[in-house]
Design a protein around this motif. Structure first.
Motif, PDB file in Angstrom:
ATOM      1  N   GLN A 117       0.823  -1.213   0.000  1.00  0.00           N
ATOM      2  CA  GLN A 117       0.000   0.000   0.000  1.00  0.00           C
ATOM      3  C   GLN A 117       0.858   1.264   0.000  1.00  0.00           C
ATOM      4  OE1 GLN A 117      -2.091  -1.158   3.596  1.00  0.00           O
ATOM      5  NE2 GLN A 117      -4.028  -0.982   2.499  1.00  0.00           N
ATOM      6  N   PHE A 118       1.870   1.299   0.872  1.00  0.00           N
ATOM      7  CA  PHE A 118       2.706   2.502   0.938  1.00  0.00           C
ATOM      8  C   PHE A 118       3.476   2.690  -0.357  1.00  0.00           C
ATOM      9  CE2 PHE A 118       6.643   4.793   1.621  1.00  0.00           C
ATOM     10  CZ  PHE A 118       6.154   5.976   2.147  1.00  0.00           C
ATOM     11  N   ASP A 119       4.057   1.639  -0.887  1.00  0.00           N
ATOM     12  CA  ASP A 119       4.848   1.770  -2.108  1.00  0.00           C
ATOM     13  C   ASP A 119       4.017   2.300  -3.273  1.00  0.00           C
ATOM     14  OD1 ASP A 119       7.258   0.993  -0.952  1.00  0.00           O
ATOM     15  OD2 ASP A 119       6.852  -1.121  -1.309  1.00  0.00           O
ATOM     16  N   ASP A 120       2.760   1.850  -3.369  1.00  0.00           N
ATOM     17  CA  ASP A 120       1.865   2.350  -4.413  1.00  0.00           C
ATOM     18  C   ASP A 120       1.609   3.843  -4.207  1.00  0.00           C
ATOM     19  OD1 ASP A 120      -0.101   1.801  -6.659  1.00  0.00           O
ATOM     20  OD2 ASP A 120      -1.484   2.558  -5.118  1.00  0.00           O
ATOM     21  N   LEU A 121       1.279   4.229  -2.985  1.00  0.00           N
ATOM     22  CA  LEU A 121       1.030   5.631  -2.660  1.00  0.00           C
ATOM     23  C   LEU A 121       2.284   6.466  -2.901  1.00  0.00           C
ATOM     24  CD1 LEU A 121      -0.888   7.761  -1.297  1.00  0.00           C
ATOM     25  CD2 LEU A 121       0.224   7.122   0.852  1.00  0.00           C
ATOM     26  N   PHE A 122       3.414   5.970  -2.447  1.00  0.00           N
ATOM     27  CA  PHE A 122       4.696   6.658  -2.591  1.00  0.00           C
ATOM     28  C   PHE A 122       5.001   6.932  -4.064  1.00  0.00           C
ATOM     29  CE2 PHE A 122       9.429   5.913  -2.945  1.00  0.00           C
ATOM     30  CZ  PHE A 122       9.832   7.125  -2.413  1.00  0.00           C
ATOM     31  N   ALA A 123       4.915   5.913  -4.890  1.00  0.00           N
ATOM     32  CA  ALA A 123       5.207   6.068  -6.318  1.00  0.00           C
ATOM     33  C   ALA A 123       4.287   7.098  -6.954  1.00  0.00           C
ATOM     34  CB  ALA A 123       5.081   4.720  -7.026  1.00  0.00           C
ATOM     35  N   LYS A 124       3.006   6.984  -6.678  1.00  0.00           N
ATOM     36  CA  LYS A 124       2.039   7.918  -7.269  1.00  0.00           C
ATOM     37  C   LYS A 124       2.267   9.344  -6.795  1.00  0.00           C
ATOM     38  CE  LYS A 124      -1.513   4.417  -7.944  1.00  0.00           C
ATOM     39  NZ  LYS A 124      -2.794   3.875  -7.425  1.00  0.00           N
ATOM     40  N   ALA A 125       2.567   9.523  -5.514  1.00  0.00           N
ATOM     41  CA  ALA A 125       2.787  10.869  -4.980  1.00  0.00           C
ATOM     42  C   ALA A 125       4.043  11.504  -5.575  1.00  0.00           C
ATOM     43  CB  ALA A 125       2.877  10.817  -3.457  1.00  0.00           C
ATOM     44  N   ILE A 126       5.097  10.722  -5.741  1.00  0.00           N
ATOM     45  CA  ILE A 126       6.331  11.268  -6.310  1.00  0.00           C
ATOM     46  C   ILE A 126       6.117  11.653  -7.771  1.00  0.00           C
ATOM     47  CG2 ILE A 126       8.767  10.818  -6.842  1.00  0.00           C
ATOM     48  CD1 ILE A 126       7.982  11.117  -3.775  1.00  0.00           C
ATOM     49  N   VAL A 127       5.436  10.815  -8.532  1.00  0.00           N
ATOM     50  CA  VAL A 127       5.140  11.150  -9.931  1.00  0.00           C
ATOM     51  C   VAL A 127       4.208  12.363 -10.002  1.00  0.00           C
ATOM     52  CG1 VAL A 127       4.074  10.339 -12.072  1.00  0.00           C
ATOM     53  CG2 VAL A 127       5.574   8.825 -10.782  1.00  0.00           C
ATOM     54  N   HIS A 128       3.226  12.438  -9.105  1.00  0.00           N
ATOM     55  CA  HIS A 128       2.307  13.587  -9.048  1.00  0.00           C
ATOM     56  C   HIS A 128       3.112  14.865  -8.835  1.00  0.00           C
ATOM     57  CE1 HIS A 128      -1.199  15.962  -7.581  1.00  0.00           C
ATOM     58  NE2 HIS A 128      -1.891  15.125  -8.358  1.00  0.00           N
TER      59      HIS A 128
END
Length: 177
Positions: free
Chosen positions: A84-95
């Motif tokens: 869950q965190f890795d998915d959120l982390f990746a999306k937030a960094i790309v955002h």
């Protein structure tokens, strides 16, 4: 409060999560057993709620928020959150990378949702990506990147989308890839 103040509150809240991950103590760990240096589903949920709170939902992920996520990622040597965190982390960094480059991004509620594929909104071409933002990301992950398919996908997506000569990204191979 201004939107900047709201994002400062989000950064502070992410810092509290980071401290709980590091020590296994604090408000984010109350009422449960929490090992130090561990990140679980409740920690990931705290991060998701913080980043998608109504006060910041329409704002792009800030550099300070992205830095706080990098700190959490580095602090959490053990994971029990099913990615869950890795998915959120990746999306937030790309955002952050896309918005800091002036590219349009969906609201955080959409972009950071576990039900939204990052490929549905993330940049897929170099047009418009800011080299300074990409260099900052490389600097953040150099030597600190956890071996994780979601985070590796983030790096490949951003760097691949940029299609830049490797010479433009300092010490790329020193990242431990």
């Amino acid at each position: 409060m201004s939107k900047s103040d709201d994002r400062d509150v989000a950064v502070h809240a992410l810092g509290i999560v980071r401290n709980g991950v590091i020590t296994g103590e604090g408000p984010t760990t109350r009422g449960r057993i929490h090992c130090f240096r561990a990140l679980d589903a409740r920690d990931a949920a705290w991060c998701a709620r913080t980043l998608t709170a109504t006060a910041v939902a329409d704002e792009p992920v800030s550099r300070a928020e992205a830095e706080a996520l990098f700190e959490i990622n580095a602090a959490a040597t053990e994971r029990s959150d099913n990615g869950q965190f890795d998915d959120l982390f990746a999306k937030a960094i790309v955002h952050h990378a896309a918005s800091a480059s002036g590219l349009p991004v969906p609201s955080r509620t959409i972009a950071l949702s576990p039900d939204t594929a990052i490929e549905s909104w993330a940049p897929t071409r170099a047009v418009g990506l800011d080299i300074e933002v990409l260099e900052w990301i490389v600097g953040q992950i150099r030597g600190k990147l956890r071996r994780n398919p979601t985070v590796t996908k983030l790096v490949v997506a951003i760097i691949g989308a940029a299609t830049l000569p490797l010479a433009q990204l300092p010490n790329w191979f020193d990242m431990g890839m």
